[in-house]
Design a protein around this motif. Structure first.
Motif, PDB file in Angstrom:
ATOM      1  N   TRP A 256      39.058  34.831  44.443  1.00 28.77           N
ATOM      2  CA  TRP A 256      40.056  33.805  44.126  1.00 28.77           C
ATOM      3  C   TRP A 256      41.368  34.078  44.843  1.00 28.77           C
ATOM      4  CZ3 TRP A 256      38.745  29.755  40.791  1.00 28.77           C
ATOM      5  CH2 TRP A 256      37.516  29.896  40.162  1.00 28.77           C
TER       6      TRP A 256
ATOM      7  N   LEU B 287      39.669  39.836  35.679  1.00 26.01           N
ATOM      8  CA  LEU B 287      39.516  40.143  37.099  1.00 26.01           C
ATOM      9  C   LEU B 287      40.749  40.903  37.573  1.00 26.01           C
ATOM     10  CD1 LEU B 287      38.182  36.762  38.565  1.00 26.01           C
ATOM     11  CD2 LEU B 287      36.887  38.884  38.318  1.00 26.01           C
TER      12      LEU B 287
ATOM     13  N   SER C 270      34.255  42.128  46.728  1.00 26.18           N
ATOM     14  CA  SER C 270      34.490  42.401  45.307  1.00 26.18           C
ATOM     15  C   SER C 270      35.275  41.255  44.681  1.00 26.18           C
ATOM     16  CB  SER C 270      35.266  43.710  45.142  1.00 26.18           C
ATOM     17  OG  SER C 270      36.479  43.660  45.861  1.00 26.18           O
ATOM     18  N   PRO C 271      34.733  40.660  43.617  1.00 23.53           N
ATOM     19  CA  PRO C 271      35.440  39.564  42.948  1.00 23.53           C
ATOM     20  C   PRO C 271      36.812  40.014  42.467  1.00 23.53           C
ATOM     21  CG  PRO C 271      33.177  39.708  42.196  1.00 23.53           C
ATOM     22  CD  PRO C 271      33.445  40.945  42.996  1.00 23.53           C
ATOM     23  N   ARG C 272      37.815  39.229  42.758  1.00 21.03           N
ATOM     24  CA  ARG C 272      39.176  39.547  42.341  1.00 21.03           C
ATOM     25  C   ARG C 272      40.052  38.316  42.559  1.00 21.03           C
ATOM     26  NH1 ARG C 272      38.189  41.564  47.354  1.00 21.03           N
ATOM     27  NH2 ARG C 272      39.804  41.610  48.974  1.00 21.03           N
TER      28      ARG C 272
ATOM     29  N   ARG D 225      36.021  28.642  36.348  1.00 23.47           N
ATOM     30  CA  ARG D 225      34.952  29.649  36.242  1.00 23.47           C
ATOM     31  C   ARG D 225      33.902  29.208  35.216  1.00 23.47           C
ATOM     32  NH1 ARG D 225      37.403  35.347  35.014  1.00 23.47           N
ATOM     33  NH2 ARG D 225      35.354  36.084  35.733  1.00 23.47           N
TER      34      ARG D 225
END
Length: 950
Positions: A912, A930, A733-735, A827
């Motif tokens: 990240w 995020l 999961s993007p975070r 990004r």
């Protein structure tokens, strides 16, 4: 910028691997007959010719036809020692300004250099000099000379206020990056403590934030006019060139440049003398107390220089050094101890640096260091110690001189001699002086200089002391007329002729009697043999619930064998001028040998003994554990160390590659037994998992005979280990994971995303595609954050190529107050590159040109070839892969590269990691859309046990 530091940025504590076994041991070292030092010294020869232009430019030419490349190296007699008070950092700032284009070559100098396939191109500044260097294909020599001459004679018109502000910001972030490391303030304090502020060597090369902020456009232009004339420079051309070719080209491009003032170093007390012993204590967030003792001593042109170099080597430079033997291995007072003699043109420094073992009183260590120095001054070294140091040093220099340029090749040796000693052949005098050293000469120099007052600095754990560099004032606002592009007067940059193709050596394969494959290439440039025993193991083979097992196993391999104790191993290695080292990548574990070919047989004996019969002595296990625990603790204070512990788990959950978490888990390392290390070694470091890679000047028949005699009868024992790679997780999961590291002037940003690719896939289209994103200096990520916004010293992105996976990862250290905007910019840059602003035809052509034209430079040395052989084997490519890669490059198309890059990288799925001061950074991250998870640095890895290993 060249910069000296005990612990390099992001580098873990070096493992010292030569302990003392029990006294009165009956083990005896094998009788080796190493080649005499005189024979090794004769192998070092760099014939040259020189001439001087009417404007004073001194030109030195060395011909080396081994490859169609030429090293171009320009050394200016200007460094930080020439800077007056109030102008510190100017020489280094100018190093950066001279990469930003000139009147006839506007724009970034990396553009025309990358187009021609330049390798080893950079610039550095130190106390005594500034240099610029690049290795280019022979066909691009004229272009390189045009560029170097243009920034020498036609620069000031291209220096505008915006260029100055841009590079000032970059330099200040380079400074913050150094300051942000554990012990990062050591050099400032030590320089101030050893030299008065008015001394030419009394301030660091990076300079003062305040001085950099206050530098005006007029200041820097006057600085250039005062120091960068041809009569203040040395130009070295080394490689596929001769004087007949070089002289008319140099006359053509440099001859019209007017001479300028000649730099004269301010007079100085040489060396400076302290009125008495001095000591200071500094607080910093560090894992272990550091004790540094430093003396001001003569520089490289003094008659005592070689003696002081040997003294430092015997005291703390060899693997068997006295400081290491006593403080680390014998009495276990420290986890690391070393000595260094650094020789400058006018002065030198003699430095002893020690990391105190946790739980030990630093005062005890300090007193013991004084006793060891006093004993050395009183009694001097033994003849064997002198010989071991000289042999090791000469061997290393032979190996280093295979390269024509770069940071340490033949062009460097010639330039340093000319600039510092008015003799391009000074390297020969230095080697002869080393070879002539005796216990008496070393003892006399030590008695003369190490009895003078010293400066001591202790760095202890605590909240970092306030320091002036953290309080920079903003630069004064300057009103400047609208900037105009410089108008060139010399015509266009020269075109590049036909670049010769790569001549990659033929790779041959054979097998030993027991089936071990031997992969060999012949390189006869230097009389050195390099070999790697490579096992199918690596970080992916580490024990999942006992991370750090592999590292501890490797650290124990040369702690003793069935025949030799560790001191005997170290001493035998040094007598042979051999280097034996272990290492690991994600997929492979290696035991490497580098040895003068004259000592190959004896070196291979020692290498095989370590590989086949390690004893894993129980008596040394506790000490080696304590060193690894100290390494783990150090990683928890380092921005890079923290990132490397967090990112793999987030990007590759469940994969064996997620085990790449620094030096392991502290609790697990503390609990490891000797039996567990032996079990790991027998399961993974065994003949049925091994291949031997060799690059040597000796023929294959001789190499095979040597390897057969040492490894041909090696049989595996027990059950072999096995690696399992489940399908890559798709549930990442993007975070943003924010690792709280208080008092950080910079934030380290890192990110990664799985690509679904393996290292064994054809990644060439992706590597070409990444060149314009994160793979080169001119990549968009670096150009945005460094050159356009000047928030960072450098940004990079690449495919982390392992056999079974190839995630895309990027790294960006940025100033703390721009952390959130920097993540947003990264990004945006990645997303635009993969959607609305893909690679352009110009970027594609540049990447193809760089990839094909740089091949001869990329594989100039035996080490380059050896690495390529191993990579080809790991990625299941043919042995002639690089001999045929030019055709592969030229077959690619821009649509193909764009499609491959878009298919591999999903910009929405990056995870990240940010290491920085949460109180300042989190508010910047909260607005990015995020989720942000904050964890303290101490929670990143297991906390070491309260009691140190015994």
């Amino acid at each position: 910028m060249a910069n000296r530091a005990f612990l390099a940025a992001g580098t873990a504590l070096a493992a010292l691997t030569t302990p003392v076994l029990a006294q009165n041991t009956s083990i005896s070292a094998p009788a080796a007959a190493p080649a005499p030092v005189s024979q090794l010294v004769k192998a070092v020869d760099i014939p040259y010719q020189q001439f001087t232009l009417k404007n004073g430019l001194r030109v030195i030419v060395h011909t080396d036809r081994k490859a169609p490349i030429v090293a171009v190296s320009v050394w200016y007699d200007v460094g930080s020692k020439h800077e007056p008070q109030g102008k510190t950092g100017f020489a280094h700032l100018f190093e950066h300004l001279m990469f930003n284009g000139s009147e006839n070559a506007p724009g970034d100098f990396f553009e025309p250099l990358q187009q021609v396939g330049a390798t080893d191109f950079n610039g550095t500044t130190y106390y005594d000099r500034t240099n610029y260097f690049e290795t280019v294909p022979t066909a691009a020599l004229e272009r390189a000379l045009f560029l170097e001459s243009d920034r020498m004679g036609y620069l000031t018109g291209a220096i505008t206020q915006s260029v100055l502000d841009e590079q000032r910001g970059v330099v200040q972030n380079e400074k913050r990056q150094g300051d942000n490391q554990p012990y990062g303030l050591l050099r400032y304090k030590a320089t101030e403590g050893l030299f008065p502020a008015t001394h030419p060597y009394g301030h660091t090369t990076i300079g003062s934030m305040v001085d950099l902020d206050q530098a005006s456009l007029g200041d820097v232009k006057n600085w250039f006019k005062s120091h960068y004339g041809p009569n203040n420079a040395v130009l070295v051309l080394a490689g596929d060139v001769d004087v007949a070719t070089a002289r008319p080209l140099v006359e053509k491009y440099f001859g019209a440049i007017a001479a300028g003032p000649k730099s004269v170093a301010p007079p100085a007390p040489i060396p400076a003398s302290l009125p008495g012993p001095a000591k200071e204590v500094m607080k910093d967030r560090v894992a272990a107390t550091l004790i540094m003792k430093e003396w001001a001593v003569p520089g490289l042109n003094d008659k005592d220089s070689a003696s002081l170099e040997v003294a430092a080597g015997v005291l703390g430079g060899l693997a068997s050094s006295r400081l290491s033997n006593v403080l680390v291995k014998g009495e276990k007072l420290a986890v690391q101890a070393q000595a260094e003699y650094e020789s400058f043109a006018q002065v030198g420094t003699f430095q002893i640096t020690t990391l105190v073992r946790p739980g030990v009183d630093p005062a005890t260590v300090s007193a013991r260091i004084d006793q060891l120095v006093a004993d050395f001054v009183r009694n001097g070294p033994t003849a064997d110690e002198v010989n071991r140091y000289v042999t090791s040093t000469v061997s290393g220099r032979i190996d280093g001189l295979e390269a024509v340029g770069g940071f340490g090749g033949k062009a460097v040796a010639l330039a340093e001699g000319a600039l510092y000693s008015n003799d391009p052949g000074f390297y020969k005098k230095q080697l002869a002086a080393l070879a002539a050293q005796t216990p008496a000469t070393v003892k006399a120099a030590a008695a003369k200089w190490l009895t003078r007052p010293s400066y001591q600095l202790d760095i202890v754990n605590g909240d970092r002391d306030a320091y002036a560099e953290s309080k920079a004032v903003p630069p004064a606002k300057v009103v400047e007329a609208p900037e105009q592009a410089p108008k060139g007067t010399r015509g266009p940059i020269p075109a590049v002729g036909e670049v010769a193709g790569l001549s990659f050596p033929t790779v041959e394969r054979t097998r030993l009697s027991n089936g071990i494959e031997l992969v060999y290439a012949n390189r006869a440039v230097v009389p050195i043999t390099q070999a790697v025993l490579s096992f199918d193991a690596g970080v992916a083979a580490d024990v999942a619930d006992k991370l750090g097992t592999q590292q501890l196993t490797l650290a124990m391999m040369d702690e003793g064998t069935k025949r030799l104790n560790s001191i005997q191993i170290a001493e035998a290695r040094e007598r042979l001028g051999a280097s034996i080292s272990s290492g690991s990548s994600a997929d492979r574990t290696t035991l490497s040998l580098r040895v003068p070919s004259a000592n190959l047989a004896a070196g291979a004996d020692l290498w095989a003994d370590i590989a086949r019969t390690p004893a894993f002595p129980e008596s040394e296990l506790g000490r080696v554990k304590s060193q690894q625990l100290a390494e783990i603790a150090q990683e928890l204070t380092s921005p890079q160390g923290l990132v490397q512990r967090v990112l793999p788990k987030l990007v590759s959950p469940g994969s064996p590659y997620a085990k790449a978490q620094g030096s392991g888990d502290a609790a697990a390392v503390q609990g490891l037994s000797r039996a567990e290390l032996i079990a790991f070694q027998q399961a993974w470091l065994r003949p049925d998992k091994a291949k031997i890679f060799v690059v040597s000047d000796r023929p294959l028949a001789e190499i095979r005979q040597v390897m057969e005699a040492r490894f041909g009868d090696w049989k595996p024992a027990g059950v072999a280990g096995a690696k399992s790679f489940p399908p890559a997780s798709s549930s990442v999961s993007p975070r943003i994971v924010l690792v709280d590291r208080p008092a950080s002037p910079q934030s380290m940003i890192a990110a990664g995303v799985q690509t679904g690719l393996k290292g064994t896939d054809d990644l060439l289209p992706l590597q070409v595609g990444n060149d314009a994103l994160g793979g080169s200096f001119l990549g968009r990520l670096n150009m945005d954050l460094r050159e356009d916004k000047h928030w960072s010293y450098g940004v990079r992105g690449s495919f982390s190529r392992n056999a079974e996976a190839a995630p895309y990862v990027l790294y960006a250290p940025v100033q703390a107050d721009q952390t959130g905007p920097a993540v947003a910019a990264l990004r945006s840059d990645v997303t635009q590159y993969l959607t609305s602003k893909p690679m352009t035809q110009e970027e594609f052509a540049r990447a193809i040109n760089a990839g094909t034209r740089s091949l001869s430079g990329n594989f100039e040395t035996s080490e380059d070839v050896l690495s390529a052989m191993q990579a080809n084997d790991l990625y299941k490519r043919p042995d002639d892969y690089y001999a045929t890669i030019t055709q592969k490059y030229r077959a690619l198309t821009l649509p193909q590269v764009t499609a491959a890059t878009r298919a591999a990288i999903d910009p929405a799925k990056f995870v990240w990691v940010v290491v920085g001061e949460a109180a300042k950074v989190k508010p910047q991250l909260d607005s990015l859309g995020l989720p942000v998870e904050v964890i303290p640095a101490a929670a990143v890895a297991g906390t070491p046990p309260a009691t140190a290993a015994k």
